[in-house]
Design a protein around this motif. Structure first.
Motif, short mmCIF file in Angstrom:
data_model
loop_
_atom_site.label_atom_id
_atom_site.label_comp_id
_atom_site.label_asym_id
_atom_site.label_seq_id
_atom_site.Cartn_x
_atom_site.Cartn_y
_atom_site.Cartn_z
N MET A 107 0.83 -1.37 0.10
CA MET A 107 0.02 -0.02 -0.01
C MET A 107 0.92 1.51 -0.07
SD MET A 107 -3.24 0.79 2.54
CE MET A 107 -4.14 2.50 2.38
N ILE A 108 0.23 2.10 -0.77
CA ILE A 108 1.01 3.74 -0.84
C ILE A 108 0.14 4.32 -0.30
CG2 ILE A 108 1.80 5.51 -2.22
CD1 ILE A 108 2.11 3.44 -4.61
N PHE A 109 0.45 5.00 0.86
CA PHE A 109 -0.25 6.01 1.95
C PHE A 109 -0.50 7.25 1.28
CE2 PHE A 109 1.10 2.50 4.57
CZ PHE A 109 0.12 2.03 4.93
N GLN A 110 -1.73 7.87 1.68
CA GLN A 110 -1.89 9.34 1.26
C GLN A 110 -0.95 10.32 1.49
OE1 GLN A 110 -5.69 10.66 2.38
NE2 GLN A 110 -5.57 12.52 1.40
N GLU A 111 -0.13 10.31 2.72
CA GLU A 111 0.63 11.21 3.18
C GLU A 111 2.26 10.58 3.53
OE1 GLU A 111 -0.82 13.10 6.60
OE2 GLU A 111 -2.53 14.03 5.65
N PRO A 112 2.86 10.72 2.43
CA PRO A 112 4.40 10.15 2.58
C PRO A 112 5.23 10.65 3.76
CG PRO A 112 4.32 11.56 0.59
CD PRO A 112 2.87 11.26 0.99
N GLY A 113 4.83 12.14 3.93
CA GLY A 113 5.64 12.65 5.00
C GLY A 113 5.43 12.17 6.30
N THR A 114 4.14 11.70 6.35
CA THR A 114 4.00 11.01 7.90
C THR A 114 3.97 9.63 8.02
OG1 THR A 114 1.68 11.07 7.30
CG2 THR A 114 2.37 12.82 8.43
N GLU A 163 20.23 9.26 2.43
CA GLU A 163 19.57 10.57 3.00
C GLU A 163 18.24 10.15 3.71
OE1 GLU A 163 21.22 13.57 -0.33
OE2 GLU A 163 19.26 13.08 -0.28
N TYR A 164 17.91 11.27 4.50
CA TYR A 164 16.69 11.02 5.34
C TYR A 164 15.48 11.50 4.57
CZ TYR A 164 19.85 9.75 9.08
OH TYR A 164 20.88 9.08 9.89
N PRO A 165 14.09 11.30 4.80
CA PRO A 165 13.13 11.78 4.23
C PRO A 165 12.97 13.36 4.34
CG PRO A 165 12.32 9.86 5.84
CD PRO A 165 13.85 10.24 5.96
N PHE A 166 13.46 13.88 5.43
CA PHE A 166 13.21 15.56 5.19
C PHE A 166 14.06 15.97 3.97
CE2 PHE A 166 17.13 14.94 7.80
CZ PHE A 166 17.80 15.89 7.34
N GLN A 167 15.17 15.34 3.49
CA GLN A 167 15.91 15.78 2.54
C GLN A 167 15.50 15.45 1.06
OE1 GLN A 167 19.17 13.57 4.43
NE2 GLN A 167 20.59 15.33 3.62
N PHE A 168 14.20 15.08 1.01
CA PHE A 168 13.46 14.87 -0.17
C PHE A 168 12.21 15.96 -0.45
CE2 PHE A 168 15.70 11.18 0.44
CZ PHE A 168 16.15 10.66 -0.67
N GLY A 170 8.26 16.83 -1.75
CA GLY A 170 7.07 15.78 -1.79
C GLY A 170 6.83 14.88 -2.70
N GLY A 171 7.22 15.18 -4.06
CA GLY A 171 7.11 14.42 -4.95
C GLY A 171 8.08 13.04 -4.74
N MET A 172 9.35 13.56 -4.42
CA MET A 172 10.40 12.69 -4.22
C MET A 172 9.73 11.47 -2.99
SD MET A 172 12.95 12.54 -6.19
CE MET A 172 13.85 13.84 -7.24
N LYS A 173 9.35 11.92 -2.00
CA LYS A 173 8.96 11.08 -0.83
C LYS A 173 7.99 10.07 -1.28
CE LYS A 173 8.21 14.59 1.98
NZ LYS A 173 8.88 15.77 3.05
N GLN A 174 7.09 10.71 -2.12
CA GLN A 174 6.10 9.68 -2.75
C GLN A 174 6.61 8.55 -3.65
OE1 GLN A 174 3.31 8.72 -2.05
NE2 GLN A 174 1.74 10.20 -2.60
N VAL A 176 9.79 7.37 -3.15
CA VAL A 176 10.31 6.45 -2.08
C VAL A 176 9.29 5.52 -1.62
CG1 VAL A 176 11.53 6.53 0.18
CG2 VAL A 176 12.05 8.26 -1.37
N MET A 177 8.06 6.05 -1.14
CA MET A 177 7.05 5.25 -0.90
C MET A 177 6.67 4.18 -1.98
SD MET A 177 5.62 5.70 2.21
CE MET A 177 4.00 4.97 2.04
N ILE A 178 6.64 4.61 -3.21
CA ILE A 178 6.30 3.69 -4.23
C ILE A 178 7.36 2.61 -4.20
CG2 ILE A 178 6.03 3.27 -6.59
CD1 ILE A 178 4.73 6.26 -6.81
N ALA A 179 8.69 3.10 -4.28
CA ALA A 179 9.76 2.04 -4.16
C ALA A 179 9.69 1.21 -3.00
CB ALA A 179 11.23 2.97 -4.21
N MET A 180 9.06 1.59 -1.84
CA MET A 180 9.22 0.63 -0.62
C MET A 180 8.04 -0.37 -1.06
SD MET A 180 9.61 3.23 2.40
CE MET A 180 9.03 1.73 3.72
N ALA A 181 6.83 0.02 -1.33
CA ALA A 181 6.03 -0.80 -1.87
C ALA A 181 6.07 -1.64 -2.73
CB ALA A 181 4.78 0.08 -2.34
N LEU A 182 7.07 -1.35 -3.83
CA LEU A 182 7.34 -2.36 -4.68
C LEU A 182 8.23 -3.41 -4.42
CD1 LEU A 182 7.05 -0.06 -7.79
CD2 LEU A 182 5.43 -1.68 -7.27
N ALA A 183 9.28 -3.20 -3.35
CA ALA A 183 10.52 -4.04 -2.76
C ALA A 183 10.10 -5.17 -2.62
CB ALA A 183 10.90 -3.28 -1.77
#
Length: 687
Positions: A107-114, A163-168, A170-174, A176-183
């Motif tokens: 699952m890719i969640f609505q708010e990648p920042g949280t 790097e850490y999430p705060f260094q990305f 909003g689009g990049m964090k999303q 990263v979420m997709i990459a995690m979901a596809l791992a």
């Protein structure tokens, strides 16, 4: 797909990948049992995308949580069956479900920042999935994580893994979420509003990534969204939910050609539409009221109280499923063959709102000249300034009473910083800001407080701007009490589409869209002259967005309000704004009347923004905007857009263009135009 198969004996090879029958999810709340998902039936074939549509509170996200067995503590599955590749999921233990999550479904969640852990690097977070579901650790895991980041379009992936999430962004964090979901190489990907908070260019890139990965992996996708343009682009099948029930199901083409349920038709009618404007703005069609509480003991059709075509049968009898075309099913009495006469009336439903008056010309209420906001970069033990982030780098604006200026551009271009500088929430480095003849830079004490009462702001993140310890009624009334102005909290809640009895609740008890409405009600409570709206409709579904846009339009006509509307939704700009300024890396690259800038854009960046907007007809624009916004701490020389511009030449790389008349020969459109010229900053403007 790799991994041991889970297909049960006798599973049909051509059966749907996902089969859901009678799924019911309930929440044990203080107000009673809320049936968030009620007897849901759906099928999803391998390699297909099913899009779920509906307003906030209709049960879309709860459906995803129920499928993943990630319901909140007060939630539980009351009935039903969920079979993935023939394997029944409802009877699995939690340990077995943890194994299935990530490997079989993700699952890719609505708010990648949280959703991303702020204290873990990207490698640590992706590596956890790879270790649990793929058995990869060490160098093989890092190599695979780098491949995943590259697959979702993140440049310099090997370096960014650490790097850490705060260094990305909003689009990049999303991504990263997709990459995690596809791992874990899942067969089913559930995407819950994956592009809601992204600007149109990043949204287009993320959707391209999802579509390409789906094709390459033959992966199924359950897409939860309120954006009909995204549905038209991505979905094979469409399902419409209302108050926990699925009420319409159809192939994409059939749904967009002939939406069958009155609720679906009203969702289309609520969309801002360029063709509907026709030089004179109209009020959008709205759906009265709001989604009923899911604790309600429903008898008939759940939409009956808001439906313009409802009659006695709708309130007394639960509708059955009826055919509305080939593979098109709808739960509505109007499609009962016995109600053929009523269906003819439905097909003639008027989808247009009342015409809205155009704005009149006048002297500027707010004048901004050469505004700059530079943030120092400090390093070392002594924190010496070694550079500056040029968030806003010399912009000029005029906003007149009764008019709306839209400020558009990608995330990180400086739009929000400019808006905050107007309210002196951020100190300007240079330039002047004059409100009704008074210089804000020189205002102090009581004078500054009085000026701030005339300018209010609706922030992009409603949850972060609402006090979690205060009730909603107190939040809205706070400004009125402080300024000694009368107001009716119940009336304000009703104006923004919330029930008056919600005044006693806390912000955490509302959905994201509802929290945004509360923030708008708070801004309206003190009756300001100018409102800076920072993405005020980005989290709202189309029906609520229509209510908010109509409300803002009515207040503007009645009170002469001015708006600075910061947004990435071009359709909203076309509907609401009179003028538009396109911002890129701290500078305005094109500005002028909406009719000229958006219908005859001269700057390549403006054209790229327009080409990235998803259309409900599903037609894809040819022009694409590659790459990401450069760093405002180290902007490119010459024209800041030249690294991404397909027309860039040697002059673009060395000389900075100034805003000059576009010279397109298009007359000023719209009654009461202020005479603002169409200007563009480009050495080689488009014809």
């Amino acid at each position: 797909m790799a991994g041991a198969p889970h297909a049960e004996e006798g599973y049909r090879m051509n059966a749907p990948l996902l089969e859901v029958r009678g799924l019911t999810a309930e929440l044990d709340t203080p107000a009673g049992i809320a049936r968030a998902v009620d007897a849901l039936d759906l099928d999803l074939q391998a390699g297909e995308t099913l899009a779920l549509l509906g307003e906030s509170g209709c049960g879309k996200s709860m459906t995803a949580a129920a499928l993943m067995r990630l319901l909140p503590d007060v939630g539980y599955l009351a009935a039903g069956s969920v079979r993935l590749s023939g394997r029944e999921l409802t009877g699995l233990t939690e340990a077995q479900m943890r194994e299935a999550r990530g490997r079989d479904m993700a699952m890719i969640f609505q708010e990648p920042g949280t959703s991303l852990n702020p204290v873990l690097t990207v490698m640590q977070q992706i590596g956890e999935v790879l270790a649990v579901h793929r058995g990869l650790r060490g160098a093989p895991a890092r190599a695979r994580a780098r491949e995943l980041l590259e697959a979702v379009g993140i440049p310099d992936a090997a370096r960014r893994l650490d790097e850490y999430p705060f260094q990305f962004s909003g689009g990049m964090k999303q991504r990263v979420m997709i990459a995690m979901a596809l791992a874990g190489e899942p067969k089913l990907l559930i995407a819950d509003e994956p592009t809601t908070a992204l600007d149109v260019t990043i949204q287009a890139q993320v959707l391209d990534v999802l579509a390409a990965l789906q094709r390459d992996r033959e992966m199924s996708m359950l897409l939860i969204t309120h954006d009909l343009g995204v549905v038209a682009r991505m979905a094979h099948q469409v399902g419409v939910m209302y108050a926990g029930q699925l009420i319409e199901r159809a192939p994409r083409a059939a749904f967009f050609a002939h939406p069958a349920h009155p609720y679906s038709q009203l969702l289309f009618a609520a969309l801002p539409d360029t063709a509907r404007r026709g030089g004179v703005a109209t009020e959008l069609a709205t759906i009265p009221g709001s989604v009923p509480p899911l604790t309600t003991d429903f008898r008939g059709c759940r939409f009956a109280d808001r439906c313009p075509r409802a009659w006695a049968r709708c309130r007394e009898e639960l509708p059955a499923w009826h055919d509305a075309g080939e593979a098109h099913r709808v739960r509505c009495h109007l499609h009962d063959p016995a109600e053929a006469a009523r269906l003819v009336q439905l097909d003639g439903m008027d989808r247009r709102g009342a015409p809205a008056a155009t704005a009149e010309a006048g002297a500027p209420l707010l004048t901004v000249r050469d505004l700059k906001v530079h943030f120092p970069i400090r390093r070392g033990i002594l924190q010496r300034t070694v550079g500056h982030v040029r968030a806003v780098d010399g912009i000029s604006l005029d906003i007149r009473a009764g008019r709306t200026l839209a400020l558009v551009g990608e995330s990180g271009c400086g739009k929000t910083t400019a808006g905050k500088a107007l309210l002196k929430l951020i100190d300007a480095t240079a330039g002047s800001i004059t409100l009704d003849g008074v210089d804000l830079a020189r205002a102090r004490g009581d004078q500054l407080r009085a000026l701030r009462a005339q300018v209010q702001m609706v922030f992009q993140d409603p949850y972060g701007s609402l006090n979690p310890r205060m009730r909603v009624g107190e939040i809205i009334a706070e400004g009125m009490k402080t300024l000694g102005r009368p107001g009716d909290v119940a009336a304000l809640l009703s104006q923004v589409g919330l029930r008056p009895d919600m005044a006693d609740r806390y912000p955490h008890e509302f959905s994201g869209g509802q929290r945004q409405r509360i923030a708008i009600a708070r801004a309206l409570a003190v009756q300001p002259r100018l409102i800076v709206c920072d993405e005020p409709t980005s989290a709202l579904d189309v029906s609520v967005q229509a209510q908010i846009l109509n409300l803002l339009g009515r207040l503007q006509r009645e009170l002469g309000l001015a708006y600075l509307f910061i947004t990435h939704n071009i359709a909203v700009v076309e509907h609401l704004a009179h003028d538009v300024a396109v911002m890129y890396l701290g500078k305005i690259v094109e500005s002028g009347p909406v009719e000229q800038v958006l219908r005859a854009p001269r700057h390549p960046y403006t054209r790229a923004l327009l080409s990235a907007v998803p259309r409900i007809d599903g037609v894809m624009q040819a022009q694409k905007l590659a790459g990401d916004l450069p760093s405002p701490a180290n902007p490119p020389s010459g024209c800041a857009f030249h690294p991404r511009c397909p027309k860039a030449g040697a002059r673009c790389r060395s000389e900075t263009p100034l805003l000059e008349p576009a010279g397109n020969g298009v007359g000023h459109a719209g009654a009461g135009h202020t005479g603002a010229a169409h200007t563009v900053a480009c050495w080689f403007p488009e014809d």
